[in-house]
Design a protein around this motif. Structure first.
Motif, PDB file in Angstrom:
ATOM      1  N   ASN A  20       0.766  -1.146   0.051  1.00 56.00           N
ATOM      2  CA  ASN A  20      -0.414   0.237  -0.474  1.00 56.00           C
ATOM      3  C   ASN A  20       0.897   0.731  -0.179  1.00 56.00           C
ATOM      4  O   ASN A  20       0.499   2.338   0.364  1.00 56.00           O
ATOM      5  CB  ASN A  20      -0.762  -0.311   1.030  1.00 56.00           C
ATOM      6  N   LYS A  42      -4.169  -4.636   5.208  1.00 52.30           N
ATOM      7  CA  LYS A  42      -4.204  -2.787   4.812  1.00 52.30           C
ATOM      8  C   LYS A  42      -5.251  -2.186   4.092  1.00 52.30           C
ATOM      9  O   LYS A  42      -4.557  -1.917   2.794  1.00 52.30           O
ATOM     10  CB  LYS A  42      -2.219  -2.170   5.194  1.00 52.30           C
ATOM     11  N   ASP A  46     -10.144   0.822   5.379  1.00 55.69           N
ATOM     12  CA  ASP A  46      -9.820   0.692   6.931  1.00 55.69           C
ATOM     13  C   ASP A  46      -9.205   2.384   7.429  1.00 55.69           C
ATOM     14  O   ASP A  46      -8.341   2.594   7.025  1.00 55.69           O
ATOM     15  CB  ASP A  46      -9.193  -0.384   6.939  1.00 55.69           C
ATOM     16  N   ARG A  48      -7.203   2.480   9.892  1.00 55.29           N
ATOM     17  CA  ARG A  48      -6.275   2.811  10.828  1.00 55.29           C
ATOM     18  C   ARG A  48      -5.415   2.331  10.324  1.00 55.29           C
ATOM     19  O   ARG A  48      -4.391   2.243  11.021  1.00 55.29           O
ATOM     20  CB  ARG A  48      -6.880   1.117  11.708  1.00 55.29           C
ATOM     21  N   TYR A  49      -5.463   2.087   8.862  1.00 55.02           N
ATOM     22  CA  TYR A  49      -5.080   2.241   8.055  1.00 55.02           C
ATOM     23  C   TYR A  49      -3.899   2.932   7.599  1.00 55.02           C
ATOM     24  O   TYR A  49      -5.116   2.989   5.657  1.00 55.02           O
ATOM     25  CB  TYR A  49      -3.901   0.553   7.460  1.00 55.02           C
ATOM     26  N   ASN A  51      -4.166   4.737   3.464  1.00 49.02           N
ATOM     27  CA  ASN A  51      -3.359   4.301   2.522  1.00 49.02           C
ATOM     28  C   ASN A  51      -3.742   5.733   1.135  1.00 49.02           C
ATOM     29  O   ASN A  51      -3.835   5.987   1.490  1.00 49.02           O
ATOM     30  CB  ASN A  51      -3.967   3.166   1.787  1.00 49.02           C
ATOM     31  N   GLU A  80      -9.264   7.681  12.592  1.00 50.03           N
ATOM     32  CA  GLU A  80      -7.711   7.632  12.533  1.00 50.03           C
ATOM     33  C   GLU A  80      -6.840   8.713  13.438  1.00 50.03           C
ATOM     34  O   GLU A  80      -5.883   8.872  13.658  1.00 50.03           O
ATOM     35  CB  GLU A  80      -7.826   7.848  11.021  1.00 50.03           C
TER      36      GLU A  80
END
Length: 104
Positions: A20, A42, A46, A48-49, A51, A80
């Motif tokens: 990513n 990932k 999402d 939390r990740y 990208n 986030e």
């Protein structure tokens, strides 16, 4: 099954974004993937990740019945930032302990 009657597709038909970390919009149109798989844990949806291709993904998702609403996007952005804030505080805790020890 095809008895040797087949053609190899251009690699851009099957790009897997393992890390990513490839901004697909940076490539010129001649090198841009035609199908991009987000095959790792990932995912661009999402929060939390982060990208690099999350906005690109959302631009296509917004054309479907599964488009995220503005409220969902804002909620994910807040999550986030909250997650990043907690990570920072966890890393800063040892610094605070040392500082308090030095101050006596």
């Amino acid at each position: 099954a095809f008895n040797g009657v087949w053609k190899m597709l251009d690699a851009r038909w099957n790009v897997i974004d393992h890390f990513n970390n490839t901004d697909i919009l940076e490539h010129g149109a001649e090198r841009r993937p035609w199908i991009l798989h987000f095959a790792t844990w990932k995912k661009p949806w999402d929060y939390r990740y982060p990208n690099l291709n999350g906005d690109y993904y959302d631009s296509f998702r917004s054309r479907t019945l599964f488009a995220r609403t503005l409220i969902e996007k804002r909620r994910d952005a807040l999550r986030e930032h909250w997650t990043e804030g907690k990570r920072f505080l966890k890393r800063a805790a040892p610094i605070r302990i040392v500082w308090e020890y030095i101050r006596g």
